[in-house]
Each structure stands twice: as structure tokens, then as C-alpha cells.
Design a protein around this motif. Structure first.
Motif, mmCIF file in Angstrom:
data_model
loop_
_atom_site.group_PDB
_atom_site.id
_atom_site.type_symbol
_atom_site.label_atom_id
_atom_site.label_comp_id
_atom_site.label_asym_id
_atom_site.label_seq_id
_atom_site.Cartn_x
_atom_site.Cartn_y
_atom_site.Cartn_z
ATOM 1 N N HIS A 1 0.834 -1.194 0.000
ATOM 2 C CA HIS A 1 0.000 0.000 0.000
ATOM 3 C C HIS A 1 0.873 1.250 0.000
ATOM 4 O O HIS A 1 1.980 1.235 0.555
ATOM 5 N N LYS A 2 0.375 2.319 -0.607
ATOM 6 C CA LYS A 2 1.179 3.541 -0.716
ATOM 7 C C LYS A 2 1.465 4.166 0.646
ATOM 8 O O LYS A 2 2.527 4.752 0.840
ATOM 9 N N ASN A 3 0.563 3.996 1.610
ATOM 10 C CA ASN A 3 0.810 4.543 2.946
ATOM 11 C C ASN A 3 1.918 3.776 3.658
ATOM 12 O O ASN A 3 2.714 4.358 4.395
ATOM 13 N N LYS A 4 1.967 2.475 3.452
ATOM 14 C CA LYS A 4 3.035 1.673 4.044
ATOM 15 C C LYS A 4 4.381 2.086 3.453
ATOM 16 O O LYS A 4 5.378 2.198 4.165
ATOM 17 N N ALA A 5 4.395 2.338 2.146
ATOM 18 C CA ALA A 5 5.623 2.778 1.492
ATOM 19 C C ALA A 5 6.072 4.126 2.044
ATOM 20 O O ALA A 5 7.258 4.329 2.340
ATOM 21 N N ALA A 6 5.127 5.039 2.214
ATOM 22 C CA ALA A 6 5.453 6.364 2.743
ATOM 23 C C ALA A 6 5.981 6.252 4.169
ATOM 24 O O ALA A 6 6.911 6.974 4.559
ATOM 25 N N ARG A 7 5.417 5.339 4.945
ATOM 26 C CA ARG A 7 5.851 5.140 6.321
ATOM 27 C C ARG A 7 7.290 4.646 6.375
ATOM 28 O O ARG A 7 8.112 5.148 7.145
ATOM 29 N N TYR A 8 7.627 3.663 5.523
ATOM 30 C CA TYR A 8 9.000 3.158 5.456
ATOM 31 C C TYR A 8 9.966 4.271 5.066
ATOM 32 O O TYR A 8 11.006 4.463 5.687
ATOM 33 N N LYS A 9 9.614 5.001 4.015
ATOM 34 C CA LYS A 9 10.525 6.014 3.499
ATOM 35 C C LYS A 9 10.761 7.130 4.508
ATOM 36 O O LYS A 9 11.903 7.542 4.728
ATOM 37 N N SER A 10 9.693 7.586 5.144
ATOM 38 C CA SER A 10 9.864 8.690 6.091
ATOM 39 C C SER A 10 10.637 8.244 7.328
ATOM 40 O O SER A 10 11.479 8.982 7.849
ATOM 41 N N LYS A 11 10.360 7.024 7.804
ATOM 42 C CA LYS A 11 11.036 6.517 9.001
ATOM 43 C C LYS A 11 12.543 6.426 8.783
ATOM 44 O O LYS A 11 13.332 6.916 9.596
ATOM 45 N N PHE A 12 12.956 5.837 7.674
ATOM 46 C CA PHE A 12 14.384 5.669 7.423
ATOM 47 C C PHE A 12 15.057 6.981 7.061
ATOM 48 O O PHE A 12 16.206 7.214 7.422
ATOM 49 N N TYR A 13 14.342 7.851 6.350
ATOM 50 C CA TYR A 13 14.938 9.136 5.996
ATOM 51 C C TYR A 13 15.232 9.953 7.251
ATOM 52 O O TYR A 13 16.296 10.570 7.365
ATOM 53 N N MET A 14 14.292 9.943 8.211
ATOM 54 C CA MET A 14 14.509 10.695 9.452
ATOM 55 C C MET A 14 15.677 10.117 10.258
ATOM 56 O O MET A 14 16.461 10.871 10.838
ATOM 57 N N LYS A 15 15.810 8.796 10.267
ATOM 58 C CA LYS A 15 16.912 8.191 10.996
ATOM 59 C C LYS A 15 18.255 8.574 10.368
ATOM 60 O O LYS A 15 19.235 8.842 11.067
ATOM 61 N N ILE A 16 18.313 8.575 9.038
ATOM 62 C CA ILE A 16 19.546 8.934 8.340
ATOM 63 C C ILE A 16 19.844 10.418 8.523
ATOM 64 O O ILE A 16 20.982 10.824 8.763
ATOM 65 N N LYS A 17 18.814 11.235 8.448
ATOM 66 C CA LYS A 17 18.982 12.679 8.588
ATOM 67 C C LYS A 17 19.497 13.056 9.982
ATOM 68 O O LYS A 17 20.339 13.950 10.113
ATOM 69 N N ASN A 18 19.033 12.365 11.015
ATOM 70 C CA ASN A 18 19.427 12.675 12.386
ATOM 71 C C ASN A 18 20.720 11.991 12.813
ATOM 72 O O ASN A 18 21.128 12.113 13.962
ATOM 73 N N MET A 19 21.363 11.303 11.876
ATOM 74 C CA MET A 19 22.617 10.634 12.192
ATOM 75 C C MET A 19 23.746 11.637 12.349
ATOM 76 O O MET A 19 23.759 12.680 11.700
ATOM 77 N N ASN A 20 24.697 11.337 13.224
ATOM 78 C CA ASN A 20 25.852 12.226 13.422
ATOM 79 C C ASN A 20 27.002 11.807 12.575
ATOM 80 O O ASN A 20 27.344 10.742 12.363
#
Length: 87
Positions: free
Chosen positions: A68-87
Motif C-alpha cells: 500500500h502507498k501509505n506503508k511505502a510512505a511510512r517506510y521512506k519517512s522513518k528511514f529518511y529521518m533516521k539517516i537525517k538525524n545521524m551524526n
């Protein structure tokens, strides 16, 4: 087993489609695991590259109707935020 010829054909076709879909879902899980591992290793560049690869695969599977497109959006946003907040 069904008695009608078209039903027998449909059963065989369903089995073939299920195998195909399962291989795509397995591929998605593999790429998600790679992104998770790179995040745990604190490797930002490699994480982002594997994220981009995962993102394209997720988008393709959404277009095929496997997830489902919402599941895809959830995966993408979750991992993007983790990568973005990495030091």
C-alpha cells in the motif's frame, strides 16, 4: 481440486503469481535490512545510498500493487529521518 477446467487453470496461475509476489516481498525485506544495518553501523553515506535503492524498489512495488502507498510512505519517512538525524 476443482472439476472445471478454467478453475484448474486459475489455481495454477494463482500459485505462479504468489511465487512471483513473494520473491518481490523478499527483495523488499532484504533492502530494508541493508538500510537498517547501515544505520546501526553509523555509516551515513552508505546508509543514504542504500536508502535511495530501497526507495526506488518500494515505489516500483507500490505501482505494481504489492504494498500500500501509505506503508511505502511510512517506510521512506522513518528511514529518511533516521539517516537525517545521524551524526
Amino acid at each position: 481440486m476443482a472439476n472445471i477446467k478454467s478453475s484448474k487453470k486459475r489455481i495454477l496461475k494463482t500459485i505462479k503469481q504468489r511465487k512471483h509476489n513473494m520473491s518481490y516481498r523478499s527483495m523488499l525485506k532484504t533492502f530494508i535490512k541493508k538500510v537498517k544495518q547501515n544505520i546501526l553501523d553509523k555509516n551515513k553515506d552508505l546508509s543514504f545510498l542504500s536508502f535511495q535503492k530501497m526507495q526506488s524498489i518500494i515505489d516500483k512495488q507500490v505501482n505494481k500493487g504489492l504494498i500500500h502507498k501509505n506503508k511505502a510512505a511510512r517506510y521512506k519517512s522513518k528511514f529518511y529521518m533516521k539517516i537525517k538525524n545521524m551524526n
